[in-house]
Structure formats: structure tokens, C-alpha cells
Design a protein around this motif. Structure first.
Motif, PDB file in Angstrom:
ATOM      1  N   LEU A   1     -35.896 -53.911  95.592  1.00 26.53           N
ATOM      2  CA  LEU A   1     -35.138 -54.657  96.595  1.00 26.53           C
ATOM      3  C   LEU A   1     -35.104 -53.893  97.913  1.00 26.53           C
ATOM      4  CD1 LEU A   1     -33.383 -56.992  97.502  1.00 26.53           C
ATOM      5  CD2 LEU A   1     -31.420 -55.816  96.488  1.00 26.53           C
ATOM      6  N   TRP A   2     -34.902 -52.582  97.849  1.00 24.22           N
ATOM      7  CA  TRP A   2     -34.859 -51.782  99.076  1.00 24.22           C
ATOM      8  C   TRP A   2     -36.214 -51.827  99.785  1.00 24.22           C
ATOM      9  CZ3 TRP A   2     -31.506 -50.564 102.377  1.00 24.22           C
ATOM     10  CH2 TRP A   2     -31.766 -49.606 103.355  1.00 24.22           C
ATOM     11  N   LYS A   3     -37.312 -51.789  99.021  1.00 24.04           N
ATOM     12  CA  LYS A   3     -38.641 -51.882  99.624  1.00 24.04           C
ATOM     13  C   LYS A   3     -38.811 -53.230 100.323  1.00 24.04           C
ATOM     14  CE  LYS A   3     -43.613 -51.531  98.735  1.00 24.04           C
ATOM     15  NZ  LYS A   3     -43.859 -52.069 100.027  1.00 24.04           N
ATOM     16  N   LEU A   4     -38.363 -54.304  99.670  1.00 25.17           N
ATOM     17  CA  LEU A   4     -38.449 -55.627 100.285  1.00 25.17           C
ATOM     18  C   LEU A   4     -37.666 -55.673 101.595  1.00 25.17           C
ATOM     19  CD1 LEU A   4     -39.211 -58.653 100.246  1.00 25.17           C
ATOM     20  CD2 LEU A   4     -37.165 -59.032  98.863  1.00 25.17           C
ATOM     21  N   VAL A   5     -36.451 -55.137 101.599  1.00 30.09           N
ATOM     22  CA  VAL A   5     -35.618 -55.143 102.807  1.00 30.09           C
ATOM     23  C   VAL A   5     -36.275 -54.357 103.927  1.00 30.09           C
ATOM     24  CG1 VAL A   5     -33.416 -54.345 103.760  1.00 30.09           C
ATOM     25  CG2 VAL A   5     -33.451 -55.536 101.567  1.00 30.09           C
ATOM     26  N   THR A   6     -36.775 -53.149 103.611  1.00 29.06           N
ATOM     27  CA  THR A   6     -37.390 -52.320 104.653  1.00 29.06           C
ATOM     28  C   THR A   6     -38.705 -52.946 105.149  1.00 29.06           C
ATOM     29  OG1 THR A   6     -38.377 -50.878 102.976  1.00 29.06           O
ATOM     30  CG2 THR A   6     -36.272 -50.189 103.931  1.00 29.06           C
ATOM     31  N   ASP A   7     -39.459 -53.572 104.249  1.00 31.75           N
ATOM     32  CA  ASP A   7     -40.686 -54.256 104.675  1.00 31.75           C
ATOM     33  C   ASP A   7     -40.358 -55.415 105.616  1.00 31.75           C
ATOM     34  OD1 ASP A   7     -42.173 -52.497 103.158  1.00 31.75           O
ATOM     35  OD2 ASP A   7     -42.626 -53.943 101.552  1.00 31.75           O
ATOM     36  N   LEU A   8     -39.328 -56.187 105.285  1.00 28.85           N
ATOM     37  CA  LEU A   8     -38.930 -57.302 106.144  1.00 28.85           C
ATOM     38  C   LEU A   8     -38.403 -56.804 107.489  1.00 28.85           C
ATOM     39  CD1 LEU A   8     -37.173 -59.616 103.531  1.00 28.85           C
ATOM     40  CD2 LEU A   8     -39.339 -60.071 104.739  1.00 28.85           C
TER      41      LEU A   8
END
Length: 105
Positions: A95-102
């Protein structure tokens, strides 16, 4: 008159533009009763703005000064002032990777 008069109404309008207009949810005037026992999903929109306080100069000090000023008013307090913060907050790695990618997009 809405709570907060014209400024409160403006904040509500801004929230509706973001949550219904940009996120594709239904307009507030078309939302069915939230406590209805049956029926289709409400299709309510959600819109999130993620901010990094580290990007602003002296954020913690400025927030502290603001909080002290709020407390000088009778009954004044900052929202959540009496709550115990959750620190650290657990966020799953994916989830953190998704947030930082977005956020980087």
C-alpha cells in the motif's frame, strides 16, 4: 444558512466538487438515505489530498504557535487535542508503494 455561513458553504461545495465531480460519485442531492436497509450501493465519491508537512518551512513550530493561539479563546482547542496519537502508524508495504508511486506521478 449552512454552518459556517458563506465560508462553510464554500468548503462544503469544494468537498462536493472533489468527491462527486472529480471522483465520479453521486451529487449530495441525489444520495439516498444512508441507513436504508436495502438497495444498491450509494456510489459515494471519495477524494484524498495527501500532504507532506516536511515540505513547508518550520511546520511543527508554526503549528505549535497556532495551537497556543487557539487555546487562548475560552473553550478553544485544536481538533483531536485530547486524543492519543497512533505513532507509528502501520501501513502495509504494498500500500505504501502504491501511495508513493501515485504521489510521484
Amino acid at each position: 444558512v449552512s454552518i459556517g455561513a458563506y465560508k462553510g458553504w464554500g468548503f462544503g461545495l469544494m468537498a462536493e466538487i472533489l468527491a462527486a465531480g472529480m471522483a465520479g460519485g453521486v451529487l449530495s442531492q441525489d444520495v439516498k438515505p444512508l441507513k436504508a436497509p436495502e438497495g444498491a450501493p450509494h456510489d459515494l465519491g471519495q477524494y484524498y489530498i495527501v500532504l507532506d508537512p516536511a515540505t513547508g518551512p518550520n511546520f511543527a513550530e508554526r503549528l505549535s504557535t497556532l495551537a497556543e493561539a487557539c487555546q487562548t479563546d475560552p473553550g478553544g482547542r485544536m481538533p483531536g487535542q485530547n486524543r492519543v496519537p497512533s505513532d507509528p502508524v502501520d501501513v502495509a508495504d504494498d500500500l505504501w508503494k502504491l501511495v508513493t508511486d501515485l504521489a510521484a506521478a
